[in-house]
Structure formats: C-alpha cells, structure tokens
Motif scaffolding. Structure first.
Motif, short mmCIF file in Angstrom:
data_model
loop_
_atom_site.label_atom_id
_atom_site.label_comp_id
_atom_site.label_asym_id
_atom_site.label_seq_id
_atom_site.Cartn_x
_atom_site.Cartn_y
_atom_site.Cartn_z
N UNK A 1 -9.87 9.84 -15.48
CA UNK A 1 -8.97 8.70 -15.64
C UNK A 1 -9.59 7.49 -14.96
N UNK A 2 -8.85 6.40 -14.90
CA UNK A 2 -9.31 5.18 -14.24
C UNK A 2 -8.28 4.77 -13.22
N UNK A 3 -8.72 4.42 -12.02
CA UNK A 3 -7.78 4.15 -10.93
C UNK A 3 -8.04 2.81 -10.28
N UNK A 4 -7.04 2.36 -9.50
CA UNK A 4 -7.15 1.12 -8.73
C UNK A 4 -7.49 1.45 -7.29
N UNK A 5 -8.44 0.71 -6.73
CA UNK A 5 -8.77 0.87 -5.32
C UNK A 5 -8.70 -0.50 -4.66
N UNK A 6 -7.91 -0.58 -3.57
CA UNK A 6 -7.67 -1.86 -2.92
C UNK A 6 -8.90 -2.34 -2.18
N UNK A 7 -9.69 -1.40 -1.68
CA UNK A 7 -10.82 -1.74 -0.83
C UNK A 7 -11.77 -0.55 -0.79
#
Lengths: 123, 109
Positions: free
Chosen positions: A86-92
């Motif tokens: 899948x594709x994910x969000x990473x804040x930092x």
C-alpha cells in the motif's frame, strides 16, 4: 526508584499501541519483513510492502506520526500469500514497524527506517 | 465524500484452477486525515475510508483496517487463490457511512 520500574511513562505511543495488540507478548524476529524506501522525497505517499508467511494478520505502525497506527491486514482463506502493498503518509523521518500475528498466536516484529524529505501531515 | 469516489480494480480475466492471481485496487478518495488545518486555523475533520475487503465467491481474501496514515487514493496490492470460476467482490467503507462496491469476474479453466 522501584516505583518507576514497569511504568509505561517513557514508552512511546507506538509501544503502547503494540502492547495493546500483543498483550505484552514477546516479539520474535525473522518471520516478517517490511519493505520501504530508505529515502522518501514525499511523505504524502510512501510505498510499503509487508510479508509474513504463516501470519493471520499484519499491523503496521509509524512511530513518528501523530497517530502511530497505519493499517491492519487480516488474511482470509483465499489469500495466496500473507503479503500486501500500500502507500502511506509519514510526517517525518521515522521507523515503520510491522507486527505479524502468527497462526500459533505468537507475534513477530520488523522495522524499517525511512528518511522523509517533505512531511506528509502538513497543515 | 459521496461524490467523485471511483474504485478501480485490476484482476486477470482468466486463470488456471488453484492459481495465484495478483490484484491491484485503487479508489479515488481524499482521505482527510483530521490532522490538517484550513486557512483559518480550524482542524479539518477526519474523513477517510476506514475498511477495505476483498472476497471471492463469498470467501474472504483480505480485510484491511485503514487509519488516516493511508495515503490519498488508497492503493492495495495482494494475492488471491482462485479455486474455480467466479466473482471477486471488493468493498470500501467510508467514515460517512457510504459503501463503495466493485466486482470482477474471472474465468478459471
């Protein structure tokens, strides 16, 4: 000092979330793999793949996000492999962690560090 | 988010019995995380797809719980076993109660 031992005060939110999932069980290593880029230029969409032969479920966490939980994959009788992308969000820049629950009830852990150039939780 | 949500699924049209097939799914959805603020500094409320399931002839392949950390336009790739001809059912569950469905037939010889 003895009153401090065992307190979760210094554990990260992710450790708390993992402990809730596993009930505090020991985490083995080797049976689960997580594949993620070493460097992600755009934290809004970071491709990851998790795989754990013999797992009934894999849960993904990101220890530097405002909320550590990312996703849980539960595999049904017609799953050909215990893997998913899948594709994910990473804040930092942070660690992405996969916890696999195996058929025998034990848990396995793998993690990957991803360096993020532009964070994915911008306001 | 009932408007503009469009599921797209890639499944082979044919396979041999017992084969493993790779499935790719994508659904257009903004996946508002609940972390962002608008121009006035107010938090934009969370609005995401929180669950995705894939079944084949009524048997489950994968059941995914999505959190706000899943990117805009959620994408999944996974593998299924096809024992016989039939139909894949894909279902996405929105925070607002909407359910989006897609089906794909596969011919197994």
């Amino acid at each position: 000092l003895s009153s401090l031992t065992g307190l979760p005060a210094f554990a990260s939110m992710m450790d708390d979330a993992i402990a809730k999932l596993t009930g505090g069980a020991d985490l083995g290593e080797g049976a689960v793999t997580i594949t993620a880029p070493e460097i992600a230029e755009n934290g809004n969409t970071v491709p990851i793949e998790v795989s754990a032969p013999g797992a009934v479920a894999i849960t993904v966490y990101a220890d530097g996000n405002p909320v550590p939980n990312v996703a849980t994959f539960k595999f049904g009788p017609l799953a050909a492999s215990r893997s998913a992308s899948t594709r994910i969000r990473l804040a930092t820049t942070q660690n992405v962690v996969a916890i696999a629950q195996m058929e025998d009830g034990s848990f396995q852990k793998a993690s990957a560090n991803v360096k993020v150039t532009i964070g994915g939780c911008g306001g | 988010m009932a408007s503009g949500v469009k599921p797209r699924v890639k499944v082979p049209k044919t396979a041999s019995a017992g084969d493993t097939v790779t499935i790719k799914t994508l659904i257009s959805h903004k996946m508002e995380s609940g972390q962002r603020k608008d121009d006035d500094g107010n938090i934009i409320p969370r609005s995401i797809i929180n669950r995705f399931t894939a079944d084949f002839n009524g048997q489950n392949v994968i059941d995914v719980t999505l959190e706000p950390a899943i990117s805009t336009n959620p994408y999944f790739q996974f593998e299924a076993i096809v024992p016989e001809s039939g139909e894949f059912q894909f279902t996405w569950y929105d925070d607002d109660g909407d359910v989006y469905e897609e089906t794909k037939k596969i011919e197994v010889s």
